[in-house]
Every structure is written in structure tokens, then in C-alpha cells.
Design a protein around this motif. Structure first.
Motif, PDB file in Angstrom:
ATOM      1  N   UNK A  28     -61.818 -29.421  52.672  1.00  0.00           N
ATOM      2  CA  UNK A  28     -61.480 -28.264  51.995  1.00  0.00           C
ATOM      3  C   UNK A  28     -59.724 -28.235  52.297  1.00  0.00           C
ATOM      4  N   UNK A  29     -58.981 -27.959  51.239  1.00  0.00           N
ATOM      5  CA  UNK A  29     -57.605 -28.111  51.330  1.00  0.00           C
ATOM      6  C   UNK A  29     -56.743 -26.619  52.021  1.00  0.00           C
ATOM      7  N   UNK A  30     -55.861 -26.933  52.696  1.00  0.00           N
ATOM      8  CA  UNK A  30     -55.118 -25.524  53.316  1.00  0.00           C
ATOM      9  C   UNK A  30     -54.689 -24.708  52.188  1.00  0.00           C
ATOM     10  N   UNK A  31     -54.403 -25.230  50.936  1.00  0.00           N
ATOM     11  CA  UNK A  31     -54.061 -24.276  50.021  1.00  0.00           C
ATOM     12  C   UNK A  31     -54.124 -25.384  48.549  1.00  0.00           C
ATOM     13  N   UNK A  32     -54.491 -24.626  47.584  1.00  0.00           N
ATOM     14  CA  UNK A  32     -54.647 -25.206  46.157  1.00  0.00           C
ATOM     15  C   UNK A  32     -54.267 -24.650  44.859  1.00  0.00           C
ATOM     16  N   UNK A  33     -53.365 -25.231  43.898  1.00  0.00           N
ATOM     17  CA  UNK A  33     -52.874 -24.463  43.016  1.00  0.00           C
ATOM     18  C   UNK A  33     -53.497 -24.957  41.844  1.00  0.00           C
ATOM     19  N   UNK A  34     -53.535 -24.110  40.561  1.00  0.00           N
ATOM     20  CA  UNK A  34     -53.875 -24.568  39.409  1.00  0.00           C
ATOM     21  C   UNK A  34     -52.590 -24.556  38.572  1.00  0.00           C
ATOM     22  N   UNK A  35     -52.157 -25.624  38.110  1.00  0.00           N
ATOM     23  CA  UNK A  35     -50.939 -26.054  37.689  1.00  0.00           C
ATOM     24  C   UNK A  35     -50.570 -25.554  35.980  1.00  0.00           C
ATOM     25  N   UNK A  36     -49.272 -25.407  35.799  1.00  0.00           N
ATOM     26  CA  UNK A  36     -49.123 -25.333  34.370  1.00  0.00           C
ATOM     27  C   UNK A  36     -47.884 -26.468  34.078  1.00  0.00           C
ATOM     28  N   UNK A  37     -47.978 -26.827  33.033  1.00  0.00           N
ATOM     29  CA  UNK A  37     -46.951 -27.868  32.573  1.00  0.00           C
ATOM     30  C   UNK A  37     -45.541 -27.392  32.605  1.00  0.00           C
ATOM     31  N   UNK A  38     -44.849 -28.291  33.632  1.00  0.00           N
ATOM     32  CA  UNK A  38     -43.234 -28.028  33.826  1.00  0.00           C
ATOM     33  C   UNK A  38     -42.637 -29.205  33.648  1.00  0.00           C
ATOM     34  N   UNK A  39     -41.664 -29.232  32.632  1.00  0.00           N
ATOM     35  CA  UNK A  39     -40.729 -30.328  32.422  1.00  0.00           C
ATOM     36  C   UNK A  39     -39.393 -30.017  32.935  1.00  0.00           C
ATOM     37  N   UNK A  40     -39.103 -29.095  33.571  1.00  0.00           N
ATOM     38  CA  UNK A  40     -37.898 -28.719  33.881  1.00  0.00           C
ATOM     39  C   UNK A  40     -37.572 -28.243  35.234  1.00  0.00           C
ATOM     40  N   UNK A  41     -38.716 -27.990  35.850  1.00  0.00           N
ATOM     41  CA  UNK A  41     -38.442 -27.669  37.192  1.00  0.00           C
ATOM     42  C   UNK A  41     -38.388 -25.944  37.410  1.00  0.00           C
ATOM     43  N   UNK A  42     -39.194 -25.307  36.317  1.00  0.00           N
ATOM     44  CA  UNK A  42     -38.799 -23.451  36.319  1.00  0.00           C
ATOM     45  C   UNK A  42     -39.957 -23.295  36.922  1.00  0.00           C
ATOM     46  N   UNK A  43     -40.959 -23.780  37.393  1.00  0.00           N
ATOM     47  CA  UNK A  43     -42.338 -23.002  38.228  1.00  0.00           C
ATOM     48  C   UNK A  43     -42.251 -23.451  39.468  1.00  0.00           C
ATOM     49  N   UNK A  44     -42.166 -22.449  40.391  1.00  0.00           N
ATOM     50  CA  UNK A  44     -42.304 -22.733  41.655  1.00  0.00           C
ATOM     51  C   UNK A  44     -43.711 -22.359  42.231  1.00  0.00           C
ATOM     52  N   UNK A  45     -44.384 -23.224  43.318  1.00  0.00           N
ATOM     53  CA  UNK A  45     -45.576 -22.926  43.527  1.00  0.00           C
ATOM     54  C   UNK A  45     -45.325 -22.491  45.132  1.00  0.00           C
ATOM     55  N   UNK A  46     -45.569 -21.218  45.482  1.00  0.00           N
ATOM     56  CA  UNK A  46     -45.370 -20.504  46.555  1.00  0.00           C
ATOM     57  C   UNK A  46     -46.193 -21.072  47.709  1.00  0.00           C
ATOM     58  N   UNK A  47     -46.031 -21.513  48.699  1.00  0.00           N
ATOM     59  CA  UNK A  47     -47.094 -21.731  49.795  1.00  0.00           C
ATOM     60  C   UNK A  47     -47.231 -20.697  50.871  1.00  0.00           C
ATOM     61  N   UNK A  48     -48.364 -20.712  51.563  1.00  0.00           N
ATOM     62  CA  UNK A  48     -48.562 -19.538  52.282  1.00  0.00           C
ATOM     63  C   UNK A  48     -47.909 -19.957  53.680  1.00  0.00           C
TER      64      UNK A  48
ATOM     65  N   UNK B 167     -43.085 -29.284  40.866  1.00  0.00           N
ATOM     66  CA  UNK B 167     -43.603 -30.382  40.138  1.00  0.00           C
ATOM     67  C   UNK B 167     -43.110 -30.520  38.803  1.00  0.00           C
ATOM     68  N   UNK B 168     -42.233 -31.798  38.596  1.00  0.00           N
ATOM     69  CA  UNK B 168     -41.976 -31.893  37.149  1.00  0.00           C
ATOM     70  C   UNK B 168     -42.558 -33.009  36.660  1.00  0.00           C
ATOM     71  N   UNK B 169     -43.540 -32.828  35.462  1.00  0.00           N
ATOM     72  CA  UNK B 169     -44.074 -33.827  34.790  1.00  0.00           C
ATOM     73  C   UNK B 169     -43.776 -33.956  33.359  1.00  0.00           C
ATOM     74  N   UNK B 170     -44.702 -34.728  32.805  1.00  0.00           N
ATOM     75  CA  UNK B 170     -44.459 -34.855  31.201  1.00  0.00           C
ATOM     76  C   UNK B 170     -44.906 -33.666  30.487  1.00  0.00           C
ATOM     77  N   UNK B 171     -44.308 -33.767  29.264  1.00  0.00           N
ATOM     78  CA  UNK B 171     -44.894 -32.688  28.290  1.00  0.00           C
ATOM     79  C   UNK B 171     -46.531 -33.003  27.592  1.00  0.00           C
ATOM     80  N   UNK B 172     -46.727 -34.320  27.980  1.00  0.00           N
ATOM     81  CA  UNK B 172     -48.060 -34.827  27.383  1.00  0.00           C
ATOM     82  C   UNK B 172     -49.075 -34.130  28.276  1.00  0.00           C
ATOM     83  N   UNK B 173     -50.391 -34.427  28.090  1.00  0.00           N
ATOM     84  CA  UNK B 173     -51.660 -34.173  29.183  1.00  0.00           C
ATOM     85  C   UNK B 173     -51.534 -35.057  30.086  1.00  0.00           C
ATOM     86  N   UNK B 174     -50.495 -35.903  30.498  1.00  0.00           N
ATOM     87  CA  UNK B 174     -50.378 -36.837  31.658  1.00  0.00           C
ATOM     88  C   UNK B 174     -49.704 -35.685  32.951  1.00  0.00           C
ATOM     89  N   UNK B 175     -49.586 -34.468  32.617  1.00  0.00           N
ATOM     90  CA  UNK B 175     -49.120 -33.636  33.811  1.00  0.00           C
ATOM     91  C   UNK B 175     -50.032 -33.468  34.425  1.00  0.00           C
TER      92      UNK B 175
END
Length: 206
Positions: free
Chosen positions: A117-137, A88-96
Motif C-alpha cells: 500500500x503506498x503512502x499516497x497515490x494520485x489519479x493524474x491528468x495530462x500535463x504538458x507544461x507543468x501547470x498541475x501540482x500534486x500536493x503531498x501529505x 510531472x510533465x508528460x506527452x500530450x499523447x496517451x503515453x502520459x
């Protein structure tokens, strides 16, 4: 417990290489006509964030939430998917977005349903370039025909903005032979009306 996104860990890895683009090509298997984004400020903008890997940094197309910071995507696939990762790519601001919740095969979810209850959930970090991958079960997200992604909050802004959502995994077409068989079996079967005396007669196998 919520998971966190992680980078591939290889400092020599080029995140725009062709192979990575192939890995994140599940957007081509989305039934975009029925894709739905709830609480988008501009109608139809939610569909624009599912785009080719090479266009992930294009800031001209994005989705922004309307009434509050929540966004809810109902994503139908044209077949069966084994989902392995999300970017997930968002903005560098707090709108991410700061949290992501995934639901498998629950069609037409609304904000009234997200208390589930979701099947999986993630605490996210700001990512503006697509460097972070959230690995699913993978065991959980096997045979996915419909994926719901809920972003309940961001880092503090009134509205949430997303530029790109990448889906990584494997795809298989769904063959509906069962329907054909059922229709066929609804037709009268003349063998059901044969003479009971013939039951003991051996017939050659064709």
C-alpha cells in the motif's frame, strides 16, 4: 482514495517565475549517483527528468518505459526532505502517466514490492507544461531520505514517456553525531575500574 493534481488557481501567476524555480529545486538534493529508474528503455535516462525548472519544457531529454507502461523511480536524497508537492510533465499523447504512487523511505524497491500500500497515490491528468501540482501529505512526507515513485499505467499507450519530474519542499542536512558517540563509548572507560571505596567521595565539577 487517490488525490488529483491541481493548478495554483491564480490566472496572473507566471509558472516560469524565479520563485517557483526555487521551490522546485529539490532535484539538487538528490544523490544522482544512486538514483535508479526501473524499466527505462535507455539506461540512465531516468535521471535526466530531474532538472532545473527553467528546463522543464525541454523535450530533448526524457525517459520512456521499455517492456510495458510501468516506471519505478528510487530516489535517494543527500539529507532529509519535507516533501510538499510534485509536478510531472508528460506527452500530450496517451503515453502520459495516469497514476502516481508514492512510497516513503523504502530503499531499493522493485516491481515485486509495488503491491504494498503506498503512502499516497494520485489519479493524474495530462500535463504538458507543468501547470498541475500534486500536493503531498506533509505530515506523512516529513523526514524523507528516500522517495520511491511508481507510475503503474498511462492513458492507453504501450509505453510511458515523462519529460520532467519536479519536487517541491524543504531540505535539511543529516548530522550523524550518534555514530561518533557510539564509537567513542566503545573505548575503555577507566572510571569503570576505579576503587569502589571512592564512590562516596565528592568530586568538583569542572
Amino acid at each position: 482514495m487517490a488525490s488529483r493534481g491541481k493548478c495554483c488557481g491564480d490566472p496572473n501567476h507566471q509558472h516560469d517565475d524565479p520563485e517557483r524555480g526555487i521551490q522546485y529545486s529539490l532535484y539538487t538534493k538528490i544523490n544522482t549517483n544512486d538514483l535508479e529508474c526501473l524499466n527505462e528503455s535507455t539506461e540512465g535516462s531516468g535521471k535526466l527528468v530531474f532538472k532545473p525548472w527553467e528546463d522543464r519544457l525541454n523535450r530533448e531529454s526524457f525517459v520512456e518505459s521499455d517492456a510495458d507502461e510501468e516506471l519505478l523511480f528510487n530516489i535517494p536524497f543527500t539529507g532529509s526532505v519535507k516533501l510538499k508537492g510534485i509536478i510531472v510533465i508528460g506527452d500530450s499523447s496517451d503515453s502520459h502517466p495516469s497514476k502516481m504512487r508514492l512510497f516513503k523511505n523504502r530503499e531499493s524497491m522493485t516491481f515485486d514490492d509495488v503491491a504494498l500500500i503506498p503512502d499516497q497515490e494520485f489519479e493524474m491528468q495530462k500535463d504538458t507544461e507543468g501547470l498541475l501540482e500534486y500536493v503531498t501529505k506533509v505530515v506523512t512526507f516529513n523526514h524523507v531520505t528516500h522517495l520511491t515513485i511508481h507510475f503503474p499505467k498511462n492513458f492507453g499507450e504501450e509505453h510511458t514517456r515523462i519529460y520532467y519530474i519536479g519536487l517541491k519542499g524543504e531540505y535539511a542536512e543529516v548530522h550523524r553525531h550518534g555514530v561518533t558517540i557510539c564509537n567513542y563509548e566503545l573505548r575503555p572507560n577507566m572510571s569503570d575500574h576505579k576503587n569502589p571505596l571512592e564512590d562516596n567521595i565528592n568530586h568538583p565539577v569542572a
